[in-house]
Design a protein around this motif. Structure first.
Motif, mmCIF file in Angstrom:
data_model
loop_
_atom_site.group_PDB
_atom_site.id
_atom_site.type_symbol
_atom_site.label_atom_id
_atom_site.label_comp_id
_atom_site.label_asym_id
_atom_site.label_seq_id
_atom_site.Cartn_x
_atom_site.Cartn_y
_atom_site.Cartn_z
ATOM 1 N N THR B 153 26.911 51.730 35.329
ATOM 2 C CA THR B 153 28.248 51.144 35.487
ATOM 3 C C THR B 153 28.123 49.621 35.397
ATOM 4 O O THR B 153 28.063 48.931 36.415
ATOM 5 C CB THR B 153 28.863 51.580 36.838
ATOM 6 O OG1 THR B 153 28.772 53.003 36.951
ATOM 7 C CG2 THR B 153 30.326 51.186 36.926
ATOM 8 N N PRO B 154 28.041 49.110 34.171
ATOM 9 C CA PRO B 154 27.783 47.680 34.001
ATOM 10 C C PRO B 154 29.021 46.829 34.266
ATOM 11 O O PRO B 154 30.143 47.314 34.248
ATOM 12 C CB PRO B 154 27.364 47.579 32.538
ATOM 13 C CG PRO B 154 28.064 48.706 31.867
ATOM 14 C CD PRO B 154 28.135 49.819 32.880
ATOM 15 N N ARG B 155 28.773 45.553 34.506
ATOM 16 C CA ARG B 155 29.856 44.633 34.879
ATOM 17 C C ARG B 155 31.004 44.570 33.863
ATOM 18 O O ARG B 155 32.157 44.573 34.268
ATOM 19 C CB ARG B 155 29.301 43.232 35.128
ATOM 20 C CG ARG B 155 28.509 43.169 36.409
ATOM 21 C CD ARG B 155 28.144 41.746 36.816
ATOM 22 N NE ARG B 155 27.387 41.847 38.046
ATOM 23 C CZ ARG B 155 26.099 42.163 38.092
ATOM 24 N NH1 ARG B 155 25.419 42.363 36.982
ATOM 25 N NH2 ARG B 155 25.484 42.287 39.240
ATOM 26 N N PRO B 156 30.715 44.489 32.566
ATOM 27 C CA PRO B 156 31.862 44.391 31.651
ATOM 28 C C PRO B 156 32.789 45.610 31.760
ATOM 29 O O PRO B 156 34.015 45.481 31.679
ATOM 30 C CB PRO B 156 31.197 44.355 30.259
ATOM 31 C CG PRO B 156 29.803 43.899 30.516
ATOM 32 C CD PRO B 156 29.428 44.399 31.876
ATOM 33 N N PHE B 157 32.192 46.757 31.971
ATOM 34 C CA PHE B 157 32.970 47.983 32.134
ATOM 35 C C PHE B 157 33.756 47.950 33.448
ATOM 36 O O PHE B 157 34.929 48.350 33.509
ATOM 37 C CB PHE B 157 32.017 49.176 32.079
ATOM 38 C CG PHE B 157 32.644 50.503 32.392
ATOM 39 C CD1 PHE B 157 33.634 51.035 31.576
ATOM 40 C CD2 PHE B 157 32.230 51.234 33.502
ATOM 41 C CE1 PHE B 157 34.208 52.267 31.872
ATOM 42 C CE2 PHE B 157 32.802 52.459 33.802
ATOM 43 C CZ PHE B 157 33.796 52.975 32.989
ATOM 44 N N ARG B 159 34.842 45.317 34.937
ATOM 45 C CA ARG B 159 35.964 44.387 34.750
ATOM 46 C C ARG B 159 37.106 45.076 33.994
ATOM 47 O O ARG B 159 38.277 44.935 34.330
ATOM 48 C CB ARG B 159 35.504 43.145 33.985
ATOM 49 C CG ARG B 159 36.527 42.008 33.981
ATOM 50 C CD ARG B 159 36.233 41.015 32.882
ATOM 51 N NE ARG B 159 36.092 41.722 31.621
ATOM 52 C CZ ARG B 159 35.170 41.448 30.688
ATOM 53 N NH1 ARG B 159 34.324 40.460 30.860
ATOM 54 N NH2 ARG B 159 35.105 42.155 29.581
ATOM 55 N N ARG B 160 36.760 45.857 32.976
ATOM 56 C CA ARG B 160 37.807 46.571 32.222
ATOM 57 C C ARG B 160 38.546 47.556 33.128
ATOM 58 O O ARG B 160 39.783 47.624 33.121
ATOM 59 C CB ARG B 160 37.190 47.307 31.022
ATOM 60 C CG ARG B 160 38.120 48.328 30.390
ATOM 61 C CD ARG B 160 37.813 48.600 28.929
ATOM 62 N NE ARG B 160 36.569 49.287 28.674
ATOM 63 C CZ ARG B 160 36.452 50.627 28.623
ATOM 64 N NH1 ARG B 160 37.495 51.402 28.866
ATOM 65 N NH2 ARG B 160 35.290 51.174 28.347
ATOM 66 N N ARG B 181 28.651 46.462 43.208
ATOM 67 C CA ARG B 181 28.370 45.435 42.183
ATOM 68 C C ARG B 181 29.622 44.588 42.011
ATOM 69 O O ARG B 181 30.724 45.112 41.958
ATOM 70 C CB ARG B 181 27.988 46.121 40.862
ATOM 71 C CG ARG B 181 27.697 45.162 39.723
ATOM 72 C CD ARG B 181 27.028 45.872 38.531
ATOM 73 N NE ARG B 181 25.658 46.238 38.830
ATOM 74 C CZ ARG B 181 25.114 47.409 38.530
ATOM 75 N NH1 ARG B 181 25.827 48.327 37.910
ATOM 76 N NH2 ARG B 181 23.852 47.663 38.838
ATOM 77 N N GLU B 185 31.520 36.285 37.065
ATOM 78 C CA GLU B 185 32.516 35.220 36.853
ATOM 79 C C GLU B 185 33.641 35.269 37.894
ATOM 80 O O GLU B 185 34.341 34.283 38.091
ATOM 81 C CB GLU B 185 33.052 35.267 35.404
ATOM 82 C CG GLU B 185 33.759 36.536 35.006
ATOM 83 C CD GLU B 185 32.824 37.634 34.503
ATOM 84 O OE1 GLU B 185 33.259 38.371 33.609
ATOM 85 O OE2 GLU B 185 31.684 37.793 34.991
#
Ligand code: SF4
Ligand code: SF4
Ligand code: FE2
Lengths: 309, 276
Positions: B153-157, B159-160, B181, B185
């Motif tokens: 579950t990465p950060r860009p996902f 954020r989306r 997590r 930014e």
């Protein structure tokens, strides 16, 4: 990372045909979200030339050339901005890419990654380096090694002379280095799809020291070189409107993935050599519903199959 | 269900959030007691009341009596509607075999009144907490049985998901292992997977984990998230499980803290920390 505004997805919700030759229009699969991004990292260039390869890869086939590092990094930046969840690298043979290690590191900095390989190029040194990179990331790195039988007699006629031992040597190097690979088996030998076939495979892997053997079965797609080996699709094998279940976009990978190659964007890893399946130059061109009018779509639907691990 | 007054305070400063009770009525009471001792003004349960442990009809009355704000998980949806399986999303035959044993046991030992209660639970909670938009869901806000693991579950996902669902902090369960997590930014935004209180977190400890959230002193500062390990009478639970003839594999997990089933669903990073 970049804060550049992304080009909006083309907001015509018109489904895109994949240019197949089915006699009736294929069913429309909605596009749920860009969760999974595939990169055809080495194009169709491979160190071997398997007889069942559905995209006809080999040492001399540069139908899709390798992606250069800059194109990969640019794609990763866009994927970051679009909130992609996971990445898959395939080819061809990804470990033939001269910049594969920095590319893997850059990818694992922003999400989990699965690499599909035939394992032959994996040495102890490479395996140790991969394990180090995997350790350093907060995300998972999976390596999938393809093999097509439990003996050289079964595997080598498909994957090439001596490949059985070389594949296993690569997989064992990975395992020694601390990476437990997923063995991927194309069920060209039907018996391997049955539970006894699975059990036999698992027994072999345990004997070879894989204490937690992992196995994924893949149905053959009757495309590319496989057509010559096993035959193409029958006239009646295609999908029509009304064939899909409700919510099938959450089952079929193309409801939430796209494939980027050096030549453009495609719906999935299976169709990159099919005329008409190219959706455009950029991801923005490709984030829309598709009509499953390629014969290979029949295999995915009938088998409930997804290429993801 | 009528919640006691403590559950409707205008703006709580401390809340407790847990998931995955899995019939563990002993750890459930221990977690609630700890949450109250820590000053939690509201207690939330993100679902999956049944499965795995003994005596399914003991957990629901505790949740009701204690005024726990309870959400429906995939398990509760299945039991409430008497479906054929738990819809957990396992793919491995062995995982499914064990999941089915728990499911059939839980379904057979849940009263009609409790089934009705499970069937009508809400599927999402939203609240303003310390100036942040909290969203609670079972698996993910888009699918009840989506697994949000730390290593996938990465950060860009994240954020989306947060943007699409208009939230700053997302709280989920369903995987059974807790983690959190935050965005680099925007450090006040992120995901907290509260884990499960019904069985250990596959970490070789017998305690179970829940999340305690404390509102920041000023809006704009991050919410404090603390995972609390809770000891309970796990030997008694193990004895109950044996008396109910539940699989010895499950009992071992309770006694050792290591999972013996549902392992194939773990991503490789989580799996490599696992004993089995
Ligand atoms: S199947 Fe894989 S290993 Fe074999 S030729 Fe095709 S890309 Fe290469
Ligand atoms: S071949 Fe399979 S994955 Fe590709 S578009 Fe057709 S159904 Fe989707
Ligand atoms: Fe669940």
């Amino acid at each position: 990372m970049t804060a550049q505004p992304l080009p909006p997805p083309d907001d015509t919700d018109q489904p895109v045909s994949l240019g197949g030759d089915t006699p009736q229009p294929g069913p429309v699969l909605p596009f749920a979200a860009l969760d999974t991004l595939w990169l055809q990292i080495t194009g169709t260039i491979c160190n071997i030339a398997c007889r069942h390869c559905f995209i006809t890869c080999g040492p001399k086939n540069d139908s899709h050339p390798m992606m250069d590092e800059e194109h990969v990094l640019e794609t990763l930046r866009e994927a970051y901005d679009r909130g992609v969840r996971e990445y898959y690298f395939t080819g061809g043979e990804p470990f033939m890419h001269p910049k594969i290690l920095p590319i893997i590191e850059a990818t694992l900095a922003q999400g989990p990654l699965t690499i599909l390989t035939n394992g032959i190029l994996i040495t102890d040194t490479l395996a140790a380096r991969l394990a180090e990179i995997a350790q350093a990331s907060e995300y998972s790195l999976d390596v999938r090694v393809s093999i097509d039988g439990t003996t050289p007699e079964e595997n080598d006629p498909i994957r090439g002379k001596n490949t059985f031992h070389r594949i296993l040597a690569g997989a064992q190097a990975l395992h020694r280095g601390g990476i437990n690979p997923v063995f991927t088996v194309t069920t060209v030998h039907a018996r391997l799809a049955e539970s006894e076939g699975r059990a036999e495979f698992l027994a072999l892997l345990r004997e070879l020291g894989f204490t937690r053997p992992r196995l994924k079965m893949i149905p053959p797609f009757k495309l590319g070189r496989e057509v010559r080996r096993g035959g193409g699709y029958d006239a009646a094998e295609y999908l029509v409107e009304g064939d899909l279940m409700d919510g099938e976009e959450h089952v079929l990978q193309c409801g939430s993935c796209r494939m980027v190659t050096a030549k453009g964007v495609y719906p999935c890893p299976i169709l990159i050599e099919e005329e008409g399946a190219r959706m455009g130059d950029t991801l923005a061109d490709a984030l829309k519903p598709i009509r499953l009018d390629q014969r290979a779509c029949y295999t995915c639907h009938v088998e409930g199959f997804t290429c993801s691990t | 269900m009528t919640a006691p007054p403590s559950s409707t305070d205008a703006s709580p400063e401390t809340i407790a959030v847990f998931g995955g009770v899995y019939n563990n009525y002993l750890s459930l009471q221990a977690v609630i007691d700890d949450a109250r001792a820590q000053g939690a003004q509201r207690i939330y349960c993100l679902g999956d009341i049944g499965g795995f442990g003994p005596h399914p009809d003991r957990s629901v009355p505790i949740l009701q009596r204690e005024g726990v704000l309870t959400m429906q998980g995939n398990y509760d949806h299945s039991i409430g509607n008497e479906l054929e399986d738990c819809a957990c999303g396992y793919t491995d035959p062995r995982d499914n075999h064990f999941a089915q044993i728990s499911y059939d046991y839980t379904l057979g030992h849940t009263s009609d009144a409790h089934k009705a209660w499970l069937r009508d639970l809400p599927t999402e909670f939203r609240l303003e907490f310390g100036g942040h938009r909290l969203l609670m869901a079972h698996g993910s806000p888009r699918r009840v049985n989506e697994f949000l693991w730390a290593s996938t579950t990465p950060r860009p996902f994240i954020r989306r998901l947060l943007d699409e669902h208009e939230a700053d902090l997302l709280l989920v369960t369903h995987t059974g292992i807790h983690w959190s997590r935050f965005l680099e930014e925007e450090p006040t935004r992120g995901v907290v997977n509260v884990g499960a209180i019904g069985r250990p977190a596959n970490d070789g400890r017998t305690e179970v984990w829940y999340a305690l959230l404390t509102a920041p002193e000023r809006p704009g500062l991050p919410i404090d998230v603390t995972f609390r390990p809770i000891a309970y009478d796990h030997a008694r639970l193990a004895a109950d499980m044996r008396a109910e003839a539940l699989p010895e594999e499950f009992v071992e997990t309770i006694l050792t803290g290591w999972w013996t089933t549902c392992l194939e669903i773990l991503p490789i990073k989580e799996r490599s920390r696992s004993r089995y």
